[in-house]
Design a protein around this motif. Sequence first.
Motif, short mmCIF file in Angstrom:
data_model
loop_
_atom_site.label_atom_id
_atom_site.label_comp_id
_atom_site.label_asym_id
_atom_site.label_seq_id
_atom_site.Cartn_x
_atom_site.Cartn_y
_atom_site.Cartn_z
N LYS A 50 -51.54 40.59 35.96
CA LYS A 50 -51.60 40.67 34.54
C LYS A 50 -51.95 42.13 34.15
O LYS A 50 -51.15 43.00 33.39
N THR A 51 -53.17 42.69 34.49
CA THR A 51 -53.52 43.93 33.89
C THR A 51 -52.63 45.02 34.54
O THR A 51 -52.19 46.08 33.87
N THR A 52 -52.16 44.82 35.78
CA THR A 52 -51.18 45.97 36.38
C THR A 52 -49.81 45.93 35.45
O THR A 52 -49.67 47.03 35.13
N LEU A 90 -57.61 47.84 26.36
CA LEU A 90 -57.85 47.75 27.89
C LEU A 90 -58.73 46.71 28.24
O LEU A 90 -59.61 46.07 27.38
N GLN A 91 -58.66 46.14 29.36
CA GLN A 91 -59.49 44.96 30.06
C GLN A 91 -60.87 45.41 29.73
O GLN A 91 -61.72 44.67 29.11
N SER A 92 -61.42 46.54 30.16
CA SER A 92 -62.40 47.27 29.95
C SER A 92 -62.37 48.54 29.31
O SER A 92 -61.99 49.34 30.35
N LEU A 161 -53.06 43.51 24.18
CA LEU A 161 -54.31 43.16 24.22
C LEU A 161 -54.72 42.42 25.65
O LEU A 161 -54.11 41.48 25.88
N ASP A 162 -55.20 43.24 26.59
CA ASP A 162 -55.72 42.66 27.70
C ASP A 162 -57.07 41.78 27.59
O ASP A 162 -58.26 42.33 27.57
N GLU A 163 -57.20 40.36 27.62
CA GLU A 163 -58.24 39.50 27.51
C GLU A 163 -59.01 40.28 26.26
O GLU A 163 -60.18 40.59 26.39
N PRO A 164 -58.48 40.07 25.07
CA PRO A 164 -59.09 40.77 24.08
C PRO A 164 -60.45 39.80 23.54
O PRO A 164 -61.21 40.31 22.85
#
Lengths: 315, 278
Positions: A50-52, A90-92, A161-164
Amino acid sequence: MEGMAVGRPPAIEVDGLCMDYGPFRAVDGVSFQVAAGEIYGLLGPNGAGKTTTVEILEGHRRRTAGRVRVLGFDPCHGGRRFRERVGIVLQSGGNDAELSVREMVSLYASFYANPLSVTDVITQVGLAGKQRARTRTLSGGQLRRLDLALALVGKPDLIFLDEPTTGFDPNARRDAWQMISELRRSGTTILLTSHYLDEVQQLADRVGVMSHGHLVEESTPAALGGRDLAGTVITFDLPPSFTAGDLPAGPWDQAMPGGQVSMHTDEPTEVLLALTQWAAGHELELPGLTVVRPTLEEVYLRIIGRETVGGARVG
Amino acid sequence: MVPVSAELAHRSRPVPRLVLGQARYQLLLLTRSPLGFLLTLVLPLLLLVSLNVITPGGASTAPAGLPYAQFLTPAVSAFCLLNAAYVTTITSVVHAREEGVLKRLRGTPLPAWTYLAGRFTAALVTSAISIAIIVGVAVVFFKVHLVWHAFGYFVLAGLLGIVSFFLVAAAVSVLVSKTETALPVAFGTMLPLAFISDVFFSSRKGPHWLHDLASVFPVAPVARAMEAAFNPATTAWPMPVTGLISVLCWTAAGAAVIVLAFRWDPGPFRFRPRHHPH
Ligand SMILES: Nc1ncnc2c1ncn2[C@@H]1O[C@H](COP(=O)(O)OP(=O)(O)OP(=O)(O)O)[C@@H](O)[C@H]1O
Ligand SMILES: [Mg+2]
């Protein structure tokens, strides 16, 4: 959404996207489209890609193969014009530990010609009481709100929104959902990833399920996995001194030896009849017997489970 | 929300304002970081005072019968430049990258080079302030006098130094993978060079080869030119052509590495992964 999509080009078009990290293929032939104004949710277990995928669409990573268009740009070469129109969580994300919330948001606002008011954004994400706090003193959930503020302040047309809401308490999650729904009303397109099915169910117009680099399912949250047709789940605790193999109308699934057994069936009446007759014949009570329609969570677990089991891929 | 109106709404911010904003941001960060303050101002000042006090007979190490303080003041100023432009740049760029700050910035319309321009401006401002204080202290307490006819050379050599040290540092930051190794790498490369480059002592009495070795690196030509600019006997541009060429080569090499390999994402340095679609 279909109505909106007519006449407006899709905000995101992905076709045959592949991404290799060295010899490892993290994303393998993913294709999907997100209409302008739509909220699209990407679901999938850890490491699904997902993040990729999202970071390729943001322009952070260079894809190995495939065609990608975001707001009409190739994100790799979109440059300033592209980045002015997207907001990224970003996720982080990283913060300057010694800057205050207000200083961070002001800084990011200064990158755009026509940003939102700094005070409004801070209030909107619920950090009004923390304006002067240094970011190093914020809690995990508060940092995530700051991430959201920094992504919103430039008035983007499209937000990633990556895992917001990872790390949010239930209350904060409701607030975030509320905010995201408001963004939708203003016409903003949103691509979000999540591990939370209820989140996607609440927010997304459409869902894509990723597993092992593939998009294994795509539908509306309501129809995910053909849930309407997916029948019924019968569950009970296996009585001692029996195995799943002893049961009638099998095969029954058993996650742990001696634990619960369950079955997914389109003919619940028949199965229940056989089961109860069998139980009566053995003078048994079936503890914990439940008969329910599968939840989204169960459907999801079945989808990615199916992919994992039958997921021998040709590299 | 028609795309056309969206296009109009997103007019870009003027670049000079972005650079100024970045400079302000970096200065703000520096004022909040005790390390930056320590390196650019406190340490050089401490060095100026302590070396002057410890080495009263230091006149013997200064060139051409100059008072020691007259040599030490521009030397410590060069040290200050090294800290402001080299050490601070390596540590803060690596820190910002590994914390994910750079990655987040990269996702905004801020042009990449304005980030570095902002950092450079901040280094320029802090070293100018620090050097002004150092020279002021030297003039008031150590009877150092300014050589006005050569002062332009001092400024010019200093500017050359700060550009060169900054670009080399930004290039070095690409190779450093972890925040914890940034400071050791920065000091481990800077201090030995400073020692052989007349930043603490004049190397005139040392072996020739050491003197020549130092001239290959950008520190010695800059430091020696700054020192010469405090010598009343200096009447012309004090940097030899070979020194200038060495400084320019390092500067160009630093710039080339930045253009080819500057990294915004955290993680160890790798040669650009080349992907071949199967
Ligand atoms: N920079 C990288 N180098 C090598 N492998 C990577 C890199 N980034 C991700 N991967 C690998 O690619 C796969 C997909 O990772 P990705 O981060 O896209 O997953 P994800 O779906 O976002 O997972 P999560 O839900 O845990 O965030 C993983 O197996 C991961 O180990
Ligand atoms: Mg992820």
